[in-house]
Motif scaffolding. Structure first.
Motif, PDB file in Angstrom:
ATOM      1  N   VAL A   1      68.812 -11.884 102.960  1.00 38.80           N
ATOM      2  CA  VAL A   1      67.296 -11.298 103.173  1.00 38.80           C
ATOM      3  C   VAL A   1      66.347 -11.764 104.194  1.00 38.80           C
ATOM      4  CG1 VAL A   1      65.858 -11.579 101.285  1.00 38.80           C
ATOM      5  CG2 VAL A   1      68.314 -10.423 100.539  1.00 38.80           C
ATOM      6  N   ASP A   2      66.401 -13.405 104.058  1.00 41.62           N
ATOM      7  CA  ASP A   2      65.661 -13.612 104.836  1.00 41.62           C
ATOM      8  C   ASP A   2      65.588 -13.796 106.395  1.00 41.62           C
ATOM      9  OD1 ASP A   2      64.244 -16.178 105.882  1.00 41.62           O
ATOM     10  OD2 ASP A   2      65.690 -16.869 106.403  1.00 41.62           O
ATOM     11  N   ALA A   3      67.117 -12.109 106.955  1.00 42.89           N
ATOM     12  CA  ALA A   3      67.299 -12.074 108.183  1.00 42.89           C
ATOM     13  C   ALA A   3      65.982 -11.333 107.748  1.00 42.89           C
ATOM     14  CB  ALA A   3      68.585 -11.602 108.103  1.00 42.89           C
ATOM     15  N   LEU A   4      66.323 -10.126 106.980  1.00 44.69           N
ATOM     16  CA  LEU A   4      65.137  -9.004 107.245  1.00 44.69           C
ATOM     17  C   LEU A   4      63.865  -9.999 107.153  1.00 44.69           C
ATOM     18  CD1 LEU A   4      64.766  -5.827 106.273  1.00 44.69           C
ATOM     19  CD2 LEU A   4      64.900  -6.025 104.140  1.00 44.69           C
ATOM     20  N   ALA A   5      63.043 -10.503 106.091  1.00 44.76           N
ATOM     21  CA  ALA A   5      62.396 -11.039 105.950  1.00 44.76           C
ATOM     22  C   ALA A   5      61.420 -11.666 107.390  1.00 44.76           C
ATOM     23  CB  ALA A   5      62.053 -11.909 104.976  1.00 44.76           C
ATOM     24  N   ARG A   6      62.619 -12.599 108.656  1.00 44.04           N
ATOM     25  CA  ARG A   6      61.845 -12.530 109.669  1.00 44.04           C
ATOM     26  C   ARG A   6      61.543 -11.540 110.627  1.00 44.04           C
ATOM     27  NH1 ARG A   6      65.423 -16.956 111.458  1.00 44.04           N
ATOM     28  NH2 ARG A   6      67.475 -16.745 109.708  1.00 44.04           N
ATOM     29  N   VAL A   7      62.735 -10.374 110.287  1.00 41.89           N
ATOM     30  CA  VAL A   7      62.000  -8.664 110.646  1.00 41.89           C
ATOM     31  C   VAL A   7      61.267  -8.394 111.000  1.00 41.89           C
ATOM     32  CG1 VAL A   7      63.426  -7.160 112.013  1.00 41.89           C
ATOM     33  CG2 VAL A   7      65.425  -8.771 111.640  1.00 41.89           C
ATOM     34  N   LEU A   8      60.734  -8.460 109.480  1.00 35.91           N
ATOM     35  CA  LEU A   8      59.443  -7.680 109.024  1.00 35.91           C
ATOM     36  C   LEU A   8      58.503  -8.564 109.309  1.00 35.91           C
ATOM     37  CD1 LEU A   8      60.530  -5.796 105.775  1.00 35.91           C
ATOM     38  CD2 LEU A   8      59.685  -4.975 107.878  1.00 35.91           C
ATOM     39  N   ALA A   9      58.409  -9.726 109.790  1.00 36.67           N
ATOM     40  CA  ALA A   9      57.738 -10.248 109.838  1.00 36.67           C
ATOM     41  C   ALA A   9      56.661  -9.948 111.570  1.00 36.67           C
ATOM     42  CB  ALA A   9      57.545 -11.884 109.661  1.00 36.67           C
ATOM     43  N   VAL A  10      58.401  -9.981 112.329  1.00 38.03           N
ATOM     44  CA  VAL A  10      57.709  -9.934 113.412  1.00 38.03           C
ATOM     45  C   VAL A  10      57.479  -8.389 113.759  1.00 38.03           C
ATOM     46  CG1 VAL A  10      59.246  -9.458 115.959  1.00 38.03           C
ATOM     47  CG2 VAL A  10      59.571 -11.885 114.329  1.00 38.03           C
ATOM     48  N   LEU A  11      57.717  -7.454 113.648  1.00 42.64           N
ATOM     49  CA  LEU A  11      57.767  -6.214 112.977  1.00 42.64           C
ATOM     50  C   LEU A  11      56.294  -5.648 113.030  1.00 42.64           C
ATOM     51  CD1 LEU A  11      60.697  -4.098 112.058  1.00 42.64           C
ATOM     52  CD2 LEU A  11      60.097  -4.921 113.787  1.00 42.64           C
ATOM     53  N   THR A  12      55.755  -6.595 111.759  1.00 41.61           N
ATOM     54  CA  THR A  12      54.639  -5.661 111.267  1.00 41.61           C
ATOM     55  C   THR A  12      53.486  -6.938 111.772  1.00 41.61           C
ATOM     56  OG1 THR A  12      54.725  -7.582 109.706  1.00 41.61           O
ATOM     57  CG2 THR A  12      55.574  -5.472 109.493  1.00 41.61           C
ATOM     58  N   LEU A  13      53.102  -7.712 113.337  1.00 40.72           N
ATOM     59  CA  LEU A  13      52.370  -8.563 113.346  1.00 40.72           C
ATOM     60  C   LEU A  13      51.827  -7.485 114.235  1.00 40.72           C
ATOM     61  CD1 LEU A  13      50.726 -11.393 115.106  1.00 40.72           C
ATOM     62  CD2 LEU A  13      53.297 -10.900 116.351  1.00 40.72           C
ATOM     63  N   ARG A  14      49.848  -7.793 113.808  1.00 41.07           N
ATOM     64  CA  ARG A  14      49.091  -6.856 114.929  1.00 41.07           C
ATOM     65  C   ARG A  14      48.169  -8.033 114.543  1.00 41.07           C
ATOM     66  NH1 ARG A  14      51.260  -2.740 110.804  1.00 41.07           N
ATOM     67  NH2 ARG A  14      52.950  -1.673 111.579  1.00 41.07           N
ATOM     68  N   ASP A  15      47.445  -8.439 115.287  1.00 42.97           N
ATOM     69  CA  ASP A  15      46.241  -9.225 115.746  1.00 42.97           C
ATOM     70  C   ASP A  15      45.344  -8.977 117.533  1.00 42.97           C
ATOM     71  OD1 ASP A  15      47.511 -10.453 117.760  1.00 42.97           O
ATOM     72  OD2 ASP A  15      48.410 -12.161 116.039  1.00 42.97           O
ATOM     73  N   ALA A  16      44.646  -9.744 117.178  1.00 39.27           N
ATOM     74  CA  ALA A  16      43.512  -9.972 118.397  1.00 39.27           C
ATOM     75  C   ALA A  16      44.665  -9.790 119.622  1.00 39.27           C
ATOM     76  CB  ALA A  16      42.651 -10.156 118.145  1.00 39.27           C
ATOM     77  N   ASP A  17      45.256 -10.677 119.168  1.00 35.78           N
ATOM     78  CA  ASP A  17      45.711 -11.292 120.823  1.00 35.78           C
ATOM     79  C   ASP A  17      47.328  -9.850 121.477  1.00 35.78           C
ATOM     80  OD1 ASP A  17      44.679 -13.307 121.268  1.00 35.78           O
ATOM     81  OD2 ASP A  17      46.498 -14.706 120.350  1.00 35.78           O
ATOM     82  N   THR A  18      48.031  -9.033 120.023  1.00 35.23           N
ATOM     83  CA  THR A  18      48.565  -8.223 120.091  1.00 35.23           C
ATOM     84  C   THR A  18      47.556  -7.338 121.466  1.00 35.23           C
ATOM     85  OG1 THR A  18      49.594  -8.500 118.422  1.00 35.23           O
ATOM     86  CG2 THR A  18      50.287  -5.569 119.269  1.00 35.23           C
ATOM     87  N   ALA A  19      46.773  -6.627 120.531  1.00 36.85           N
ATOM     88  CA  ALA A  19      45.648  -5.770 121.329  1.00 36.85           C
ATOM     89  C   ALA A  19      45.496  -6.467 122.046  1.00 36.85           C
ATOM     90  CB  ALA A  19      44.265  -5.286 120.169  1.00 36.85           C
ATOM     91  N   THR A  20      44.861  -7.002 122.886  1.00 39.19           N
ATOM     92  CA  THR A  20      44.509  -7.586 123.797  1.00 39.19           C
ATOM     93  C   THR A  20      45.893  -7.419 125.470  1.00 39.19           C
ATOM     94  OG1 THR A  20      42.807  -8.519 124.041  1.00 39.19           O
ATOM     95  CG2 THR A  20      44.587  -9.621 125.809  1.00 39.19           C
ATOM     96  N   LEU A  21      47.528  -7.889 124.396  1.00 37.19           N
ATOM     97  CA  LEU A  21      48.087  -7.906 126.371  1.00 37.19           C
ATOM     98  C   LEU A  21      48.444  -6.331 125.694  1.00 37.19           C
ATOM     99  CD1 LEU A  21      49.825  -9.956 127.270  1.00 37.19           C
ATOM    100  CD2 LEU A  21      51.464 -10.287 125.586  1.00 37.19           C
ATOM    101  N   ALA A  22      48.626  -5.610 124.809  1.00 38.97           N
ATOM    102  CA  ALA A  22      48.786  -3.995 124.502  1.00 38.97           C
ATOM    103  C   ALA A  22      48.531  -3.302 125.626  1.00 38.97           C
ATOM    104  CB  ALA A  22      48.988  -3.398 122.876  1.00 38.97           C
ATOM    105  N   GLU A  23      47.639  -3.721 125.668  1.00 38.40           N
ATOM    106  CA  GLU A  23      46.063  -2.977 126.922  1.00 38.40           C
ATOM    107  C   GLU A  23      46.838  -2.580 128.975  1.00 38.40           C
ATOM    108  OE1 GLU A  23      42.334  -4.029 126.739  1.00 38.40           O
ATOM    109  OE2 GLU A  23      41.582  -3.354 124.619  1.00 38.40           O
ATOM    110  N   VAL A  24      47.763  -3.707 128.781  1.00 38.85           N
ATOM    111  CA  VAL A  24      48.556  -3.361 129.878  1.00 38.85           C
ATOM    112  C   VAL A  24      49.912  -3.720 130.041  1.00 38.85           C
ATOM    113  CG1 VAL A  24      46.712  -5.205 130.947  1.00 38.85           C
ATOM    114  CG2 VAL A  24      48.375  -6.604 129.789  1.00 38.85           C
ATOM    115  N   LEU A  25      50.318  -3.715 128.643  1.00 37.74           N
ATOM    116  CA  LEU A  25      51.949  -3.169 128.938  1.00 37.74           C
ATOM    117  C   LEU A  25      52.468  -1.898 129.541  1.00 37.74           C
ATOM    118  CD1 LEU A  25      53.015  -5.592 126.024  1.00 37.74           C
ATOM    119  CD2 LEU A  25      52.897  -6.355 128.385  1.00 37.74           C
ATOM    120  N   PRO A  26      53.258  -1.481 129.979  1.00 38.65           N
ATOM    121  CA  PRO A  26      52.896  -0.585 130.369  1.00 38.65           C
ATOM    122  C   PRO A  26      54.617   0.595 129.323  1.00 38.65           C
ATOM    123  CG  PRO A  26      54.924  -1.697 132.140  1.00 38.65           C
ATOM    124  CD  PRO A  26      54.394  -2.334 130.987  1.00 38.65           C
TER     125      PRO A  26
END
Length: 211
Positions: free
Chosen positions: A143-168
Protein backbone atom coordinates in the motif's frame (compact mmCIF):
# COMPACT_ATOMS: atom_id res chain seq x y z
CA UNK A 1 -9.70 16.94 -17.55
CA UNK A 2 -6.03 16.50 -18.42
CA UNK A 3 -3.41 18.16 -16.22
CA UNK A 4 0.36 18.29 -16.80
CA UNK A 5 2.70 16.93 -14.16
CA UNK A 6 6.47 16.49 -14.13
CA UNK A 7 8.28 13.22 -13.61
CA UNK A 8 12.02 12.61 -13.17
CA UNK A 9 14.16 9.74 -14.30
CA UNK A 10 14.55 7.86 -11.04
CA UNK A 11 15.28 4.15 -10.59
CA UNK A 12 13.32 3.93 -7.33
CA UNK A 13 10.27 5.59 -8.88
CA UNK A 14 10.45 3.16 -11.81
CA UNK A 15 10.56 0.24 -9.38
CA UNK A 16 7.58 1.59 -7.41
CA UNK A 17 5.53 1.99 -10.59
CA UNK A 18 6.27 -1.61 -11.48
CA UNK A 19 5.37 -2.86 -8.01
CA UNK A 20 2.03 -1.04 -8.02
CA UNK A 21 1.15 -2.54 -11.38
CA UNK A 22 2.41 -6.10 -10.97
CA UNK A 23 2.18 -6.79 -7.26
CA UNK A 24 -0.73 -4.69 -6.07
CA UNK A 25 -3.34 -3.79 -8.67
CA UNK A 26 -2.99 -6.80 -10.97
CA UNK A 27 -3.43 -9.00 -7.91
CA UNK A 28 -6.47 -7.22 -6.53
CA UNK A 29 -8.33 -6.33 -9.71
CA UNK A 30 -10.46 -9.10 -11.09
CA UNK A 31 -12.36 -9.91 -14.26
CA UNK A 32 -15.78 -8.27 -13.86
CA UNK A 33 -17.46 -10.86 -16.11
CA UNK A 34 -19.69 -13.22 -14.07
CA UNK A 35 -18.52 -16.81 -13.89
CA UNK A 36 -20.72 -19.83 -14.54
CA UNK A 37 -19.48 -21.43 -11.33
CA UNK A 38 -21.98 -20.50 -8.63
CA UNK A 39 -19.43 -21.37 -5.96
CA UNK A 40 -17.00 -18.64 -7.04
CA UNK A 41 -16.40 -15.92 -4.48
CA UNK A 42 -18.12 -12.59 -4.91
CA UNK A 43 -15.89 -10.04 -6.65
CA UNK A 44 -14.22 -7.34 -4.62
CA UNK A 45 -15.95 -3.96 -4.47
CA UNK A 46 -15.02 -1.14 -6.85
CA UNK A 47 -12.46 0.02 -7.80
CA UNK A 48 -10.94 -3.46 -7.62
CA UNK A 49 -13.62 -5.95 -8.62
CA UNK A 50 -14.54 -3.89 -11.69
CA UNK A 51 -10.87 -3.40 -12.68
CA UNK A 52 -11.31 0.39 -12.52
CA UNK A 53 -8.11 0.85 -10.50
CA UNK A 54 -5.92 -1.31 -12.74
CA UNK A 55 -7.41 0.24 -15.88
CA UNK A 56 -6.76 3.75 -14.57
CA UNK A 57 -3.17 2.85 -13.71
CA UNK A 58 -2.65 1.33 -17.16
CA UNK A 59 -3.76 4.63 -18.71
CA UNK A 60 -1.37 6.53 -16.44
CA UNK A 61 1.52 4.25 -17.42
CA UNK A 62 0.70 4.73 -21.10
CA UNK A 63 1.35 8.48 -20.68
CA UNK A 64 4.73 8.09 -18.98
CA UNK A 65 7.88 8.18 -21.15
CA UNK A 66 9.86 4.96 -21.46
CA UNK A 67 12.93 6.55 -19.83
CA UNK A 68 10.92 7.10 -16.63
CA UNK A 69 9.54 3.55 -16.59
CA UNK A 70 12.77 1.91 -17.69
CA UNK A 71 15.76 4.13 -16.82
CA UNK A 72 18.20 1.86 -18.66
CA UNK A 73 16.57 2.09 -22.09
CA UNK A 74 18.43 3.75 -24.95
CA UNK A 75 19.41 7.40 -24.45
CA UNK A 76 17.20 9.70 -26.56
CA UNK A 77 19.59 12.65 -26.63
CA UNK A 78 17.40 14.74 -24.32
CA UNK A 79 19.46 17.08 -22.13
CA UNK A 80 18.70 19.66 -19.45
CA UNK A 81 21.55 22.09 -18.87
CA UNK A 82 22.17 24.76 -16.27
CA UNK A 83 22.40 28.47 -17.11
CA UNK A 84 26.09 28.12 -17.98
CA UNK A 85 25.21 25.69 -20.78
CA UNK A 86 27.66 23.10 -19.43
CA UNK A 87 26.41 21.64 -16.14
CA UNK A 88 23.87 18.89 -16.79
CA UNK A 89 20.80 17.88 -14.77
CA UNK A 90 18.91 14.60 -14.79
CA UNK A 91 16.10 14.68 -17.40
CA UNK A 92 12.58 15.65 -16.32
CA UNK A 93 9.48 15.03 -18.41
CA UNK A 94 6.13 16.79 -18.75
CA UNK A 95 3.38 14.15 -18.56
CA UNK A 96 -0.33 14.78 -19.24
CA UNK A 97 -2.54 12.84 -16.82
CA UNK A 98 -6.31 12.52 -16.68
CA UNK A 99 -7.54 13.79 -13.30
CA UNK A 100 -10.28 11.14 -13.36
CA UNK A 101 -7.69 8.36 -13.43
CA UNK A 102 -5.78 9.91 -10.55
CA UNK A 103 -9.05 10.21 -8.59
CA UNK A 104 -9.74 6.48 -9.07
CA UNK A 105 -6.28 5.62 -7.78
CA UNK A 106 -6.72 7.95 -4.82
CA UNK A 107 -9.99 6.19 -3.97
CA UNK A 108 -8.20 2.84 -4.22
CA UNK A 109 -5.54 4.05 -1.80
CA UNK A 110 -8.18 5.16 0.71
CA UNK A 111 -9.89 1.77 0.49
CA UNK A 112 -6.61 -0.08 0.95
CA UNK A 113 -5.66 2.00 3.97
CA UNK A 114 -9.09 1.37 5.48
CA UNK A 115 -8.67 -2.36 4.89
CA UNK A 116 -5.30 -2.26 6.63
CA UNK A 117 -6.62 -0.52 9.74
CA UNK A 118 -9.64 -2.81 10.01
CA UNK A 119 -12.31 -0.28 9.05
CA UNK A 120 -12.54 -1.32 5.39
CA UNK A 121 -13.72 -4.31 3.41
CA UNK A 122 -12.36 -7.56 4.93
CA UNK A 123 -12.27 -9.24 1.51
CA UNK A 124 -9.94 -6.52 0.23
CA UNK A 125 -7.70 -7.13 3.26
CA UNK A 126 -7.72 -10.87 2.59
CA UNK A 127 -6.74 -10.46 -1.07
CA UNK A 128 -4.09 -7.94 -0.08
CA UNK A 129 -2.63 -10.46 2.37
CA UNK A 130 -2.57 -13.14 -0.33
CA UNK A 131 -0.76 -10.84 -2.75
CA UNK A 132 1.75 -9.79 -0.10
CA UNK A 133 2.52 -13.42 0.76
CA UNK A 134 2.98 -14.25 -2.91
CA UNK A 135 5.58 -11.50 -3.30
CA UNK A 136 7.15 -12.16 0.13
CA UNK A 137 6.48 -8.64 1.35
CA UNK A 138 4.04 -6.98 3.74
CA UNK A 139 0.59 -5.59 3.08
CA UNK A 140 1.69 -2.21 4.41
CA UNK A 141 4.65 -2.11 2.01
CA UNK A 142 2.39 -2.78 -0.96
CA UNK A 143 0.00 0.00 0.00
CA UNK A 144 2.90 2.33 0.76
CA UNK A 145 4.18 1.88 -2.82
CA UNK A 146 0.89 3.24 -4.17
CA UNK A 147 0.97 6.11 -1.67
CA UNK A 148 4.45 7.16 -2.78
CA UNK A 149 3.56 6.92 -6.46
CA UNK A 150 0.44 9.02 -5.95
CA UNK A 151 2.39 11.62 -3.99
CA UNK A 152 4.59 12.12 -7.05
CA UNK A 153 1.71 12.01 -9.54
CA UNK A 154 -0.21 14.71 -7.68
CA UNK A 155 2.68 17.13 -7.09
CA UNK A 156 1.68 20.48 -8.58
CA UNK A 157 3.20 23.66 -7.22
CA UNK A 158 4.80 26.91 -8.38
CA UNK A 159 8.10 25.18 -9.17
CA UNK A 160 6.27 22.60 -11.30
CA UNK A 161 4.61 25.40 -13.27
CA UNK A 162 7.91 27.27 -13.70
CA UNK A 163 9.73 24.25 -15.09
CA UNK A 164 6.83 22.97 -17.18
CA UNK A 165 6.94 26.14 -19.28
CA UNK A 166 10.28 25.16 -20.85
CA UNK A 167 9.98 21.36 -21.14
CA UNK A 168 9.26 20.03 -24.64
CA UNK A 169 6.33 17.76 -25.46
CA UNK A 170 8.65 15.54 -27.53
CA UNK A 171 12.03 15.71 -25.78
CA UNK A 172 14.07 13.39 -28.01
CA UNK A 173 17.22 15.11 -29.34
CA UNK A 174 16.27 18.27 -27.45
CA UNK A 175 18.59 20.38 -25.30
CA UNK A 176 16.95 22.67 -22.72
CA UNK A 177 19.05 25.41 -21.12
CA UNK A 178 17.55 26.64 -17.86
CA UNK A 179 17.60 30.18 -16.56
CA UNK A 180 18.75 30.77 -12.98
CA UNK A 181 15.10 30.96 -11.86
CA UNK A 182 14.24 27.73 -13.64
CA UNK A 183 17.32 25.99 -12.24
CA UNK A 184 16.26 27.00 -8.73
CA UNK A 185 12.84 25.46 -9.37
CA UNK A 186 14.52 22.31 -10.69
CA UNK A 187 16.69 21.92 -7.58
CA UNK A 188 13.74 22.38 -5.21
CA UNK A 189 11.67 19.89 -7.18
CA UNK A 190 14.51 17.38 -7.11
CA UNK A 191 14.55 17.59 -3.30
CA UNK A 192 10.79 17.22 -3.14
CA UNK A 193 10.75 14.23 -5.50
CA UNK A 194 13.45 12.56 -3.45
CA UNK A 195 11.37 12.96 -0.28
CA UNK A 196 8.11 11.85 -1.88
CA UNK A 197 9.66 8.81 -3.53
CA UNK A 198 11.29 7.75 -0.26
CA UNK A 199 8.45 8.52 2.15
CA UNK A 200 5.36 9.78 0.34
CA UNK A 201 5.48 12.96 2.45
CA UNK A 202 6.08 16.50 1.26
CA UNK A 203 9.01 18.56 2.41
CA UNK A 204 8.34 20.43 5.65
CA UNK A 205 7.88 24.17 5.51
CA UNK A 206 11.03 26.22 5.74
CA UNK A 207 11.70 27.31 9.32
CA UNK A 208 11.18 30.95 10.16
CA UNK A 209 14.45 32.89 10.20
CA UNK A 210 15.88 33.50 13.64
CA UNK A 211 16.50 37.00 14.91
Amino acid sequence: MTVPILLPENATLARLLGHVEDRLLNGLCQDPEPAEDDDQDEPLPAPFGDCAASDAFDRVLACIPARVLYPNVEDTGYRILGPDGRSEHEPVYAVPLDEADVAVLDAALRDLRAALDGTGDPDVREELAIAAAQWETTEAAMVDALARVLAVLTLRDADTATLAEVLPESPALTVVVLTHTQEGAYRRLAETWDRLIRTGRSLPSDPAPSD
